[in-house]
Write an enzyme that holds these catalytic residues in place. Structure first.
Site, PDB file in Angstrom:
ATOM      1  N   ASN A   1      45.624   5.742 -31.276  1.00 46.90           N
ATOM      2  CA  ASN A   1      46.583   6.498 -32.094  1.00 46.90           C
ATOM      3  C   ASN A   1      47.071   5.647 -33.257  1.00 46.90           C
ATOM      4  O   ASN A   1      47.292   4.443 -33.126  1.00 46.90           O
ATOM      5  CB  ASN A   1      47.731   7.056 -31.253  1.00 46.90           C
ATOM      6  CG  ASN A   1      48.476   6.023 -30.454  1.00 46.90           C
ATOM      7  OD1 ASN A   1      47.897   5.057 -29.982  1.00 46.90           O
ATOM      8  ND2 ASN A   1      49.771   6.208 -30.281  1.00 46.90           N
TER       9      ASN A   1
ATOM     10  N   GLU B   1      49.947   5.688 -36.229  1.00 46.13           N
ATOM     11  CA  GLU B   1      51.209   6.337 -36.618  1.00 46.13           C
ATOM     12  C   GLU B   1      51.586   6.024 -38.061  1.00 46.13           C
ATOM     13  O   GLU B   1      50.945   5.212 -38.732  1.00 46.13           O
ATOM     14  CB  GLU B   1      52.307   5.914 -35.636  1.00 46.13           C
ATOM     15  CG  GLU B   1      51.981   6.374 -34.218  1.00 46.13           C
ATOM     16  CD  GLU B   1      53.075   6.089 -33.199  1.00 46.13           C
ATOM     17  OE1 GLU B   1      54.013   5.322 -33.512  1.00 46.13           O
ATOM     18  OE2 GLU B   1      52.984   6.639 -32.089  1.00 46.13           O
TER      19      GLU B   1
ATOM     20  N   CYS C   1      46.461  11.262 -33.244  1.00 44.02           N
ATOM     21  CA  CYS C   1      46.216  10.882 -31.842  1.00 44.02           C
ATOM     22  C   CYS C   1      44.913  10.085 -31.724  1.00 44.02           C
ATOM     23  O   CYS C   1      43.998  10.216 -32.552  1.00 44.02           O
ATOM     24  CB  CYS C   1      46.076  12.126 -30.980  1.00 44.02           C
ATOM     25  SG  CYS C   1      47.593  13.054 -30.756  1.00 44.02           S
TER      26      CYS C   1
ATOM     27  N   GLU D   1      42.501  10.531 -29.616  1.00 44.41           N
ATOM     28  CA  GLU D   1      41.320  11.374 -29.381  1.00 44.41           C
ATOM     29  C   GLU D   1      40.704  11.832 -30.702  1.00 44.41           C
ATOM     30  O   GLU D   1      39.492  11.766 -30.905  1.00 44.41           O
ATOM     31  CB  GLU D   1      41.705  12.620 -28.556  1.00 44.41           C
ATOM     32  CG  GLU D   1      42.196  12.314 -27.151  1.00 44.41           C
ATOM     33  CD  GLU D   1      43.699  12.072 -27.052  1.00 44.41           C
ATOM     34  OE1 GLU D   1      44.288  11.559 -28.031  1.00 44.41           O
ATOM     35  OE2 GLU D   1      44.278  12.393 -26.011  1.00 44.41           O
TER      36      GLU D   1
ATOM     37  N   CYS E   1      46.896  16.229 -26.021  1.00 47.92           N
ATOM     38  CA  CYS E   1      47.785  17.268 -26.551  1.00 47.92           C
ATOM     39  C   CYS E   1      46.968  18.505 -26.929  1.00 47.92           C
ATOM     40  O   CYS E   1      45.734  18.459 -26.999  1.00 47.92           O
ATOM     41  CB  CYS E   1      48.553  16.729 -27.767  1.00 47.92           C
ATOM     42  SG  CYS E   1      47.570  16.659 -29.268  1.00 47.92           S
TER      43      CYS E   1
ATOM     44  N   CYS F   1      44.472  18.170 -29.884  1.00 49.55           N
ATOM     45  CA  CYS F   1      43.247  17.425 -29.550  1.00 49.55           C
ATOM     46  C   CYS F   1      42.317  18.262 -28.680  1.00 49.55           C
ATOM     47  O   CYS F   1      41.100  18.210 -28.822  1.00 49.55           O
ATOM     48  CB  CYS F   1      43.591  16.110 -28.857  1.00 49.55           C
ATOM     49  SG  CYS F   1      44.312  14.914 -29.994  1.00 49.55           S
TER      50      CYS F   1
HETATM   51  N1  THU Z   1      49.181  10.552 -28.483  1.00 45.42           N
HETATM   52  C1  THU Z   1      47.833  10.378 -28.451  1.00 45.42           C
HETATM   53  O1  THU Z   1      47.275   9.539 -29.171  1.00 45.42           O
HETATM   54  N2  THU Z   1      47.117  11.161 -27.616  1.00 45.42           N
HETATM   55  C2  THU Z   1      47.631  12.079 -26.757  1.00 45.42           C
HETATM   56  O2  THU Z   1      46.886  12.731 -26.038  1.00 45.42           O
HETATM   57  C3  THU Z   1      49.079  12.292 -26.706  1.00 45.42           C
HETATM   58  C4  THU Z   1      49.888  11.545 -27.703  1.00 45.42           C
HETATM   59  C5  THU Z   1      49.959   9.692 -29.380  1.00 45.42           C
HETATM   60  C6  THU Z   1      50.580  10.356 -30.563  1.00 45.42           C
HETATM   61  C7  THU Z   1      51.719   9.421 -30.863  1.00 45.42           C
HETATM   62  O3  THU Z   1      51.246   8.348 -31.670  1.00 45.42           O
HETATM   63  C8  THU Z   1      52.117   8.869 -29.516  1.00 45.42           C
HETATM   64  O4  THU Z   1      51.028   9.115 -28.643  1.00 45.42           O
HETATM   65  C9  THU Z   1      53.368   9.482 -28.930  1.00 45.42           C
HETATM   66  O5  THU Z   1      53.279  10.869 -28.899  1.00 45.42           O
END
Ligand code: THU
Length: 160
Positions: free
Chosen positions: A61, A63, A72, A74, A111, A114
């Protein structure tokens, strides 16, 4: 009134029950958590894909100070793999999460956004994607994204 049930099959494996291929993919997802750029959530997610030719592609991930712009793990992994290897179907994806100095005891589940992107990949290649959700207590496995996302909306849905 009619009623019907939609069932998903999930298998839970301990590390020593996974095939070597699956163990390798889970390990790559765990390692990918450490490449995460997550200064805001401090929640590191790693994803590893196995492509049809055996290539393993990873993502984490990423940000941003403007929160909604982050991506994310994925989707980072999937979009990069499809750019680099557009001719290779994705056979499997493993996902792991790390925070506060340890991997999550329970599996992290992708999520909704994804799941929708993973579904498009299945539809694009007409090939199911095996999804491995790693947790310290076990790896939860479904054989197709459809088990994670009932009532699919795919390109075909636009033609009806
Ligand atoms: N996140 C992911 O990378 N994958 C997921 O399946 C759920 C959430 C990340 C997004 C964000 O950077 C952090 O987790 C908190 O939500």
């Amino acid at each position: 009134m009619k009623k019907y049930e939609i069932k998903s099959e999930v298998c839970v494996y301990q590390d020593d029950e996974l095939s070597q291929e699956d163990r390798e993919l889970v390990e790559a997802a765990k390692q990918a958590t450490q490449q995460s750029y997550s200064p805001y959530s401090k929640f590191r997610v790693g994803a590893a894909l196995r492509l049809a030719d055996g290539t393993i592609a990873t993502g984490s991930n990423q940000e941003n100070a403007s929160y909604p712009l982050g991506l994310c793990a994925e989707r980072t992994a999937i979009f990069h793999a499809q750019h680099m290897h557009p001719e290779q179907p994705i056979q499997a994806i493993a996902i792991a999460a790390w925070a506060n100095g340890h991997f999550y005891p329970e599996p992290i589940s992708p999520c909704g956004a994804c799941r929708q992107v993973m579904l498009e990949v299945e539809d694009r290649y007409k090939h199911p994607i095996r999804v491995l959700l790693y947790g310290m207590s076990g790896t939860h496995v479904v054989e197709t994204v459809k088990d994670l996302l009932p009532f699919q909306f795919i390109s075909e849905s636009l033609k009806k």
